[in-house]
Scaffold this motif. Sequence first.
Motif, PDB file in Angstrom:
ATOM      1  N   VAL A  74      15.282  -4.153  -3.613  1.00 58.77           N
ATOM      2  CA  VAL A  74      14.071  -3.758  -5.037  1.00 58.77           C
ATOM      3  C   VAL A  74      12.786  -3.510  -4.691  1.00 58.77           C
ATOM      4  CG1 VAL A  74      12.873  -5.287  -7.009  1.00 58.77           C
ATOM      5  CG2 VAL A  74      15.133  -6.537  -5.955  1.00 58.77           C
ATOM      6  N   ILE A  75      12.320  -2.517  -5.679  1.00 55.10           N
ATOM      7  CA  ILE A  75      11.268  -1.661  -5.223  1.00 55.10           C
ATOM      8  C   ILE A  75      10.397  -2.203  -5.160  1.00 55.10           C
ATOM      9  CG2 ILE A  75       9.844  -0.550  -5.952  1.00 55.10           C
ATOM     10  CD1 ILE A  75      12.627   1.269  -4.939  1.00 55.10           C
ATOM     11  N   SER A  76       9.717  -2.350  -4.154  1.00 55.15           N
ATOM     12  CA  SER A  76       8.261  -3.185  -3.630  1.00 55.15           C
ATOM     13  C   SER A  76       7.902  -3.050  -4.136  1.00 55.15           C
ATOM     14  CB  SER A  76       8.147  -3.255  -2.000  1.00 55.15           C
ATOM     15  OG  SER A  76       8.028  -2.100  -1.490  1.00 55.15           O
ATOM     16  N   TYR A  77       6.527  -3.841  -4.746  1.00 56.86           N
ATOM     17  CA  TYR A  77       5.242  -3.978  -5.641  1.00 56.86           C
ATOM     18  C   TYR A  77       4.417  -3.396  -3.943  1.00 56.86           C
ATOM     19  CZ  TYR A  77       1.052  -6.192  -7.778  1.00 56.86           C
ATOM     20  OH  TYR A  77      -0.472  -6.493  -7.339  1.00 56.86           O
ATOM     21  N   TYR A 121       7.515   4.224  -3.252  1.00 54.13           N
ATOM     22  CA  TYR A 121       8.190   5.483  -3.744  1.00 54.13           C
ATOM     23  C   TYR A 121       9.670   5.578  -3.246  1.00 54.13           C
ATOM     24  CZ  TYR A 121       9.549  10.129  -5.015  1.00 54.13           C
ATOM     25  OH  TYR A 121      10.326  11.452  -4.773  1.00 54.13           O
ATOM     26  N   ALA A 122      10.821   5.537  -3.545  1.00 54.98           N
ATOM     27  CA  ALA A 122      11.781   6.204  -3.223  1.00 54.98           C
ATOM     28  C   ALA A 122      12.363   7.311  -2.925  1.00 54.98           C
ATOM     29  CB  ALA A 122      13.151   4.920  -3.804  1.00 54.98           C
ATOM     30  N   TYR A 160       4.008   7.840   0.223  1.00 53.19           N
ATOM     31  CA  TYR A 160       3.977   8.121  -1.247  1.00 53.19           C
ATOM     32  C   TYR A 160       3.811   6.513  -1.783  1.00 53.19           C
ATOM     33  CZ  TYR A 160       3.470  13.523  -0.216  1.00 53.19           C
ATOM     34  OH  TYR A 160       4.052  14.645  -0.531  1.00 53.19           O
ATOM     35  N   TYR A 161       3.465   7.007  -2.873  1.00 49.70           N
ATOM     36  CA  TYR A 161       4.026   5.864  -3.860  1.00 49.70           C
ATOM     37  C   TYR A 161       4.264   5.963  -5.183  1.00 49.70           C
ATOM     38  CZ  TYR A 161       2.108   2.796   0.327  1.00 49.70           C
ATOM     39  OH  TYR A 161       1.780   2.794   1.428  1.00 49.70           O
ATOM     40  N   ALA A 162       4.583   5.046  -6.081  1.00 49.09           N
ATOM     41  CA  ALA A 162       5.269   5.530  -7.416  1.00 49.09           C
ATOM     42  C   ALA A 162       3.492   4.289  -8.344  1.00 49.09           C
ATOM     43  CB  ALA A 162       6.190   5.460  -7.899  1.00 49.09           C
TER      44      ALA A 162
END
Length: 87
Positions: A58-61, A79-80, A24-26
């Motif tokens: 930090v949420i990773s790119y 996605y966290a 899953y990703y944002a």
Amino acid sequence: MFLSLGDGAYSQVFKVRRSSDMDYYALKLIKLGKLSEKEVLNSLNEVRILASISNKNVISYKEAFYDTEKEALCIIMEYANDKDLYQ
């Protein structure tokens, strides 16, 4: 099908699943057609900044691309799942 996680004045964020690894990703979708030139440049700078940061806090790119059908900049990020920024 995308699950909406939130939206703002010029963008929407969705939870998406990549078919190649089923992770899953944002996905942040920024509709560029409604933005001024300065706002478009700010959106592109957001991609550059996200891509340059590598920190466990930090949420990773992951990647970015332009969707010609939607005329939108799409930014894929980590996605966290079931976590907040503290966790």
